[in-house]
Design a protein around this motif. Structure first.
Motif, PDB file in Angstrom:
ATOM      1  N   VAL A   1       0.858  -1.183   0.000  1.00 25.98           N
ATOM      2  CA  VAL A   1       0.000   0.000   0.000  1.00 25.98           C
ATOM      3  C   VAL A   1       0.893   1.232   0.000  1.00 25.98           C
ATOM      4  O   VAL A   1       1.691   1.415   0.908  1.00 25.98           O
ATOM      5  CB  VAL A   1      -0.928   0.013   1.237  1.00 25.98           C
ATOM      6  CG1 VAL A   1      -1.769   1.260   1.254  1.00 25.98           C
ATOM      7  CG2 VAL A   1      -1.785  -1.226   1.282  1.00 25.98           C
ATOM      8  N   GLU A   2       0.771   2.024  -1.010  1.00 26.03           N
ATOM      9  CA  GLU A   2       1.637   3.184  -1.158  1.00 26.03           C
ATOM     10  C   GLU A   2       1.034   4.470  -0.621  1.00 26.03           C
ATOM     11  O   GLU A   2       1.749   5.338  -0.169  1.00 26.03           O
ATOM     12  CB  GLU A   2       1.994   3.381  -2.639  1.00 26.03           C
ATOM     13  CG  GLU A   2       2.791   2.242  -3.226  1.00 26.03           C
ATOM     14  CD  GLU A   2       4.167   2.089  -2.586  1.00 26.03           C
ATOM     15  OE1 GLU A   2       4.806   3.111  -2.293  1.00 26.03           O
ATOM     16  OE2 GLU A   2       4.582   0.938  -2.370  1.00 26.03           O
ATOM     17  N   ARG A   3      -0.276   4.595  -0.681  1.00 24.25           N
ATOM     18  CA  ARG A   3      -0.908   5.848  -0.266  1.00 24.25           C
ATOM     19  C   ARG A   3      -1.046   5.928   1.242  1.00 24.25           C
ATOM     20  O   ARG A   3      -1.431   4.972   1.888  1.00 24.25           O
ATOM     21  CB  ARG A   3      -2.281   5.975  -0.916  1.00 24.25           C
ATOM     22  CG  ARG A   3      -2.206   6.131  -2.400  1.00 24.25           C
ATOM     23  CD  ARG A   3      -3.550   6.182  -3.044  1.00 24.25           C
ATOM     24  NE  ARG A   3      -4.379   7.223  -2.466  1.00 24.25           N
ATOM     25  CZ  ARG A   3      -5.660   7.372  -2.728  1.00 24.25           C
ATOM     26  NH1 ARG A   3      -6.260   6.544  -3.536  1.00 24.25           N
ATOM     27  NH2 ARG A   3      -6.348   8.330  -2.170  1.00 24.25           N
ATOM     28  N   ARG A   4      -0.756   7.084   1.791  1.00 27.00           N
ATOM     29  CA  ARG A   4      -0.910   7.352   3.213  1.00 27.00           C
ATOM     30  C   ARG A   4      -1.698   8.645   3.339  1.00 27.00           C
ATOM     31  O   ARG A   4      -1.353   9.645   2.709  1.00 27.00           O
ATOM     32  CB  ARG A   4       0.445   7.510   3.895  1.00 27.00           C
ATOM     33  CG  ARG A   4       1.269   6.245   3.850  1.00 27.00           C
ATOM     34  CD  ARG A   4       2.673   6.507   4.345  1.00 27.00           C
ATOM     35  NE  ARG A   4       3.499   5.351   4.116  1.00 27.00           N
ATOM     36  CZ  ARG A   4       3.694   4.382   5.006  1.00 27.00           C
ATOM     37  NH1 ARG A   4       3.118   4.456   6.182  1.00 27.00           N
ATOM     38  NH2 ARG A   4       4.443   3.360   4.722  1.00 27.00           N
ATOM     39  N   MET A   5      -2.763   8.617   4.134  1.00 22.87           N
ATOM     40  CA  MET A   5      -3.612   9.795   4.282  1.00 22.87           C
ATOM     41  C   MET A   5      -4.082   9.926   5.720  1.00 22.87           C
ATOM     42  O   MET A   5      -4.212   8.925   6.419  1.00 22.87           O
ATOM     43  CB  MET A   5      -4.849   9.695   3.380  1.00 22.87           C
ATOM     44  CG  MET A   5      -4.561   9.544   1.917  1.00 22.87           C
ATOM     45  SD  MET A   5      -6.063   9.335   0.956  1.00 22.87           S
ATOM     46  CE  MET A   5      -6.492  11.036   0.711  1.00 22.87           C
ATOM     47  N   THR A   6      -4.343  11.142   6.109  1.00 25.83           N
ATOM     48  CA  THR A   6      -4.991  11.376   7.393  1.00 25.83           C
ATOM     49  C   THR A   6      -6.492  11.162   7.211  1.00 25.83           C
ATOM     50  O   THR A   6      -7.000  11.118   6.079  1.00 25.83           O
ATOM     51  CB  THR A   6      -4.743  12.813   7.877  1.00 25.83           C
ATOM     52  OG1 THR A   6      -5.349  13.718   6.941  1.00 25.83           O
ATOM     53  CG2 THR A   6      -3.245  13.107   8.015  1.00 25.83           C
ATOM     54  N   LEU A  10      -8.630  11.896   3.802  1.00 27.33           N
ATOM     55  CA  LEU A  10      -9.493  10.854   3.243  1.00 27.33           C
ATOM     56  C   LEU A  10     -10.922  11.364   3.090  1.00 27.33           C
ATOM     57  O   LEU A  10     -11.551  11.192   2.051  1.00 27.33           O
ATOM     58  CB  LEU A  10      -9.460   9.622   4.144  1.00 27.33           C
ATOM     59  CG  LEU A  10     -10.351   8.452   3.728  1.00 27.33           C
ATOM     60  CD1 LEU A  10      -9.949   7.919   2.361  1.00 27.33           C
ATOM     61  CD2 LEU A  10     -10.286   7.359   4.778  1.00 27.33           C
ATOM     62  N   THR A  62       3.896  -4.480   8.928  1.00 26.48           N
ATOM     63  CA  THR A  62       4.988  -4.731   7.990  1.00 26.48           C
ATOM     64  C   THR A  62       6.264  -5.053   8.760  1.00 26.48           C
ATOM     65  O   THR A  62       6.513  -4.493   9.827  1.00 26.48           O
ATOM     66  CB  THR A  62       5.229  -3.520   7.065  1.00 26.48           C
ATOM     67  OG1 THR A  62       5.528  -2.371   7.861  1.00 26.48           O
ATOM     68  CG2 THR A  62       4.005  -3.232   6.204  1.00 26.48           C
TER      69      THR A  62
END
Length: 87
Positions: A1-6, A10, A62
């Motif tokens: 999973v590459e996307r990281r959001m608050t 989101l 991970t």
């Protein structure tokens, strides 16, 4: 999973207002504002907030020496029969 959001990012990406999320959770809009600013929100709160936006929260662990692992609550693992090992 590459996307990281608050949570805030989101919610904005999904074009959902704080008021809409607050209504779905039965709380005030100001509480959503505070939640989105917290550095360490409770996992259960994040799960309910994501559900109010129509999603499902998934945690991924991970490690450098193995593939990522999706973590589930023990009650769900036992029902699904996947990944539930008893010590």
């Amino acid at each position: 999973v590459e996307r990281r959001m608050t949570l805030a990012a989101l919610r904005k990406e999904r074009k959902i207002s704080q008021a809409t999320v607050a209504e779905a959770l039965g709380i005030g809009q100001m509480q959503i504002s505070r939640l989105e600013k917290r550095k360490d929100p409770r996992l259960s709160t994040m799960a309910r907030t994501v559900a109010a936006m129509g999603g499902h929260l998934t945690m991924i662990a991970t490690f450098p020496d193995q593939e990522p692992v999706v973590l589930v609550a023990s009650q769900y693992a036992e029902k699904a029969g996947r990944g539930a090992k008893r010590d």
